[in-house]
Design a protein around this motif. Sequence first.
Motif, mmCIF file in Angstrom:
data_model
loop_
_atom_site.group_PDB
_atom_site.id
_atom_site.type_symbol
_atom_site.label_atom_id
_atom_site.label_comp_id
_atom_site.label_asym_id
_atom_site.label_seq_id
_atom_site.Cartn_x
_atom_site.Cartn_y
_atom_site.Cartn_z
ATOM 1 N N SER A 56 0.724 -1.039 0.280
ATOM 2 C CA SER A 56 0.057 0.211 0.325
ATOM 3 C C SER A 56 1.118 1.161 0.098
ATOM 4 O O SER A 56 0.146 2.219 -0.265
ATOM 5 N N VAL A 96 -2.045 -4.313 -2.527
ATOM 6 C CA VAL A 96 -2.304 -5.341 -2.057
ATOM 7 C C VAL A 96 -2.798 -3.816 -1.195
ATOM 8 O O VAL A 96 -2.520 -2.153 -0.798
ATOM 9 N N ASP A 97 -3.877 -3.840 -0.639
ATOM 10 C CA ASP A 97 -4.921 -2.680 0.540
ATOM 11 C C ASP A 97 -5.772 -3.827 1.108
ATOM 12 O O ASP A 97 -7.078 -4.477 1.079
ATOM 13 N N ARG A 98 -5.258 -3.909 2.514
ATOM 14 C CA ARG A 98 -6.019 -5.104 3.333
ATOM 15 C C ARG A 98 -7.057 -3.908 4.114
ATOM 16 O O ARG A 98 -8.374 -4.727 4.377
ATOM 17 N N SER A 99 -7.185 -2.794 3.757
ATOM 18 C CA SER A 99 -8.447 -2.351 4.177
ATOM 19 C C SER A 99 -9.406 -1.638 2.792
ATOM 20 O O SER A 99 -9.946 -0.831 3.555
ATOM 21 N N PRO A 123 -9.480 -8.272 0.986
ATOM 22 C CA PRO A 123 -10.670 -9.209 1.744
ATOM 23 C C PRO A 123 -12.122 -8.774 1.141
ATOM 24 O O PRO A 123 -11.883 -7.540 1.227
ATOM 25 N N GLN A 148 -9.451 -11.364 6.932
ATOM 26 C CA GLN A 148 -8.455 -10.277 6.902
ATOM 27 C C GLN A 148 -7.520 -10.381 5.749
ATOM 28 O O GLN A 148 -8.051 -11.474 4.256
ATOM 29 N N LEU A 149 -6.188 -10.141 4.475
ATOM 30 C CA LEU A 149 -6.023 -10.629 3.580
ATOM 31 C C LEU A 149 -5.325 -11.317 3.571
ATOM 32 O O LEU A 149 -4.186 -11.815 4.810
ATOM 33 N N ASP A 150 -6.364 -12.141 2.685
ATOM 34 C CA ASP A 150 -5.375 -13.724 2.273
ATOM 35 C C ASP A 150 -3.920 -13.558 1.588
ATOM 36 O O ASP A 150 -4.321 -14.214 0.325
ATOM 37 N N TYR A 212 1.957 -7.488 10.884
ATOM 38 C CA TYR A 212 2.050 -8.357 10.101
ATOM 39 C C TYR A 212 3.226 -9.767 10.354
ATOM 40 O O TYR A 212 2.821 -10.944 9.726
#
Length: 246
Positions: A56, A96-99, A123, A148-150, A212
């Motif tokens: 991110s 990648v964008d976890r939120s 996610p 959560q992003l896997d 992480y």
Amino acid sequence: MSRPRIICHMHTLLNGKIDGIANPTSVGMRSQKLYFDLFLGKDRFYKEHRGWISGSGTSRAILGDKPAIELPEPYEPVPAGDFIADPDATMHYFAVDRSGSLQWEQGSFSYFDVEAHIVELIPASVSDAFKAHLRSVGVSYIIAGDEQLDMAEAVRKIGETFNTEEIILGGGGTLNWSMLRDGLCDEVSIVMMPIADGEKHTHSLFEADEKYSAPLPIGFSLASVEPLEDGSVWMRYGVNGPVDAN
């Protein structure tokens, strides 16, 4: 299918940093072009991938300093599952964008002379408002994980969706380390430029983050070393895994 082979391909200063005041210098930019050519140039060494993954922080640098806006709720339910906005794209930037916080305004961007279509890795818990926004601007997304992003699931789905057996991992340091730590990295490729800047607070090639992944000694085996133009050096390592304390 099993996950694709993942190559962490990075551009570093002589002191191991991946950003800082040396990067935009004439020496840094010439070396960055050598790094680019190895995985995106016409005669590139890494030929089997369909794009590269970045964290991110890297994506926010691409977006620039734009304030976040409150996204409206969609008028209609967002269809379940993944969304591929441009099935004909030849190169992809996997963000990648976890939120669900990267508010892209268009579906692609240019890196040197390559146009990369943006594919968000999110996610399922990301809001429908955010998914609707991505659809409206032509950004694809792949859903991996519930709350959560896997990342293991994300790279498996990249391989399946885009029919590729290779993925480039392109930083930043926290993402590089978490994927290495989780066994999601098979090779490390470093183009080291002949310049250092002495900065203390810039980021390194691998950085543990307690959210992480924790620090751990991990060993590598040298595969090749090759001098490039302007004094840059290209090094390739295989990943051996954790190293015992004794």
